[in-house]
Design a protein around this motif. Structure first.
Motif, mmCIF file in Angstrom:
data_model
loop_
_atom_site.group_PDB
_atom_site.id
_atom_site.type_symbol
_atom_site.label_atom_id
_atom_site.label_comp_id
_atom_site.label_asym_id
_atom_site.label_seq_id
_atom_site.Cartn_x
_atom_site.Cartn_y
_atom_site.Cartn_z
ATOM 1 N N UNK A 96 3.711 11.281 1.927
ATOM 2 C CA UNK A 96 3.421 10.557 3.158
ATOM 3 C C UNK A 96 2.038 10.915 3.690
ATOM 4 N N UNK A 97 1.693 12.184 3.635
ATOM 5 C CA UNK A 97 0.362 12.589 4.108
ATOM 6 C C UNK A 97 -0.735 11.958 3.258
ATOM 7 N N UNK A 98 -0.474 11.801 1.964
ATOM 8 C CA UNK A 98 -1.473 11.202 1.082
ATOM 9 C C UNK A 98 -1.581 9.697 1.296
ATOM 10 N N UNK A 99 -0.463 9.038 1.631
ATOM 11 C CA UNK A 99 -0.458 7.586 1.767
ATOM 12 C C UNK A 99 -1.008 7.103 3.100
ATOM 13 N N UNK A 100 -0.807 7.891 4.158
ATOM 14 C CA UNK A 100 -1.192 7.456 5.510
ATOM 15 C C UNK A 100 -2.168 8.462 6.098
ATOM 16 N N UNK B 90 -2.166 0.913 13.429
ATOM 17 C CA UNK B 90 -2.052 1.142 11.991
ATOM 18 C C UNK B 90 -2.586 -0.071 11.243
ATOM 19 N N UNK B 91 -3.304 0.217 10.185
ATOM 20 C CA UNK B 91 -3.885 -0.835 9.331
ATOM 21 C C UNK B 91 -3.451 -0.573 7.884
ATOM 22 N N UNK B 92 -2.902 -1.599 7.238
ATOM 23 C CA UNK B 92 -2.587 -1.514 5.812
ATOM 24 C C UNK B 92 -3.842 -1.850 5.030
ATOM 25 N N UNK B 93 -4.236 -0.972 4.139
ATOM 26 C CA UNK B 93 -5.450 -1.174 3.360
ATOM 27 C C UNK B 93 -5.151 -2.035 2.125
ATOM 28 N N UNK B 94 -6.119 -2.783 1.648
ATOM 29 C CA UNK B 94 -5.877 -3.665 0.499
ATOM 30 C C UNK B 94 -5.753 -2.889 -0.798
ATOM 31 N N UNK B 95 -5.133 -3.541 -1.780
ATOM 32 C CA UNK B 95 -5.106 -2.995 -3.128
ATOM 33 C C UNK B 95 -4.288 -1.730 -3.298
ATOM 34 N N UNK C 165 -4.280 0.849 -1.391
ATOM 35 C CA UNK C 165 -5.076 2.020 -1.016
ATOM 36 C C UNK C 165 -4.437 2.845 0.090
ATOM 37 N N UNK C 166 -3.299 2.396 0.613
ATOM 38 C CA UNK C 166 -2.611 3.174 1.629
ATOM 39 C C UNK C 166 -2.758 2.590 3.017
ATOM 40 N N UNK C 167 -2.646 3.458 4.001
ATOM 41 C CA UNK C 167 -2.644 3.071 5.401
ATOM 42 C C UNK C 167 -3.615 3.970 6.162
#
Length: 290
Positions: free
Chosen positions: A87-91, A225-230, A232-234
């Motif tokens: 979770x820390x890596x994704x967001x 919160x913004x979802x990044x494309x491809x 790449x996470x949040x």
């Protein structure tokens, strides 16, 4: 059927985010085709809020919205089962030092969190940083309700209050040092709402933000919160606390919230929660929209 869906979410959460995001986007586009009532709501909302766009561009925006909403739905399994390390890596959280400074000063905090589709991942990630309070609306589907509750409460000591627990419990929790993860931007009906513009359309908007800020002596901190494309996470951004808020004018304070929200929505319109009937409650004498 619900148990099968939960099992599928569990299986999918093991995939790399780059793969899961593509599956989620395809799922969302399928929903655009298969769920016409929600497609219709989204197109009506986009027509009201972006009249300057052509019908073709609004349809393209709606498809993009469904694609990223599909992503957020399938990626919810990450919020339910992914490890703290993942979770820390994704967001990524930007601005956490601002929240830490307010807490160190003993200031209650309201995290003003609009309904962007990545908010569940953001809430779970934020819970890794301490103890928070949020207002929880139980879901009709008891199986999904259980897992949504689990995802929001599995790290640290989170306090989830039902809407009927009242303002007093929320203020007490904030004064005890729990920041409030607060989502006040939906149509909650006529009770405790006033009509203020949202993209130029009168929208029933609850006045809870200025009232809670006054009762708790709380700082209001934007939490987006913004979802990044491809895949790449949040990114979860904790902004600068609002100055001179609340004022003595509840209506002006509520308008300020909607004006701020419009500005943020324009930076990523595909990620706002357009399938909600935001303009369902109308001023007296106005016709229904949906």
């Amino acid at each position: 059927m619900s148990r099968l869906a939960i099992a599928l979410f569990w299986l999918l959460h093991w995939l790399p985010l780059s793969v899961l995001s593509r599956i989620g986007s395809a799922f969302g586009l399928l929903l655009y085709v298969l769920v016409p009532p929600r497609r219709r709501i989204a197109l009506i909302n986009l027509g009201l809020c972006f009249p300057e766009l052509s019908a073709a561009r609004r349809r393209a925006l709606a498809r993009h919205h469904f694609a990223i909403t599909g992503r957020s739905m399938l990626e919810r399994g990450l919020a339910w089962w992914a490890s703290a390390e993942r979770m820390r890596a994704l967001v990524r959280i930007d601005g956490l030092e601002r929240l830490a400074a307010l807490k160190a000063a003993g200031r209650p905090v309201i995290l003003l969190t609009p309904h962007f589709v990545g908010l569940d991942m953001a809430g779970t990630r934020l819970s890794l940083e301490g103890d928070f309070v949020s207002v929880y609306a139980p879901q009709k589907n008891k199986i999904f309700d259980r897992w949504l509750h689990h995802g929001r409460s599995r790290f640290n000591d989170q306090l989830l209050l039902a809407r009927n627990d009242g303002v007093r419990a929320t203020v007490k929790a904030m004064k005890a040092g729990r920041p409030l993860y607060y989502l006040p931007d939906l149509d909650y009906g006529r009770k405790e709402s006033i009509f203020v513009p949202f993209f130029g359309v009168p929208a029933a908007t609850i006045t809870g933000l200025p009232r809670l800020a006054r009762l708790a002596g709380a700082a209001v901190m934007p939490c987006v919160v913004r979802i990044l494309p491809g895949g790449a996470g949040y990114v979860l951004t904790l902004g600068e606390p609002w100055q001179d808020y609340p004022s003595d004018d509840v209506e002006a304070d509520t308008r300020r919230m909607n004006v701020w929200l419009e500005g943020v929505v324009r930076t990523m319109p595909e990620q706002y929660y357009w399938v909600h009937r935001r303009f369902k409650t109308r001023p007296e004498g106005e016709p229904r929209i949906y």
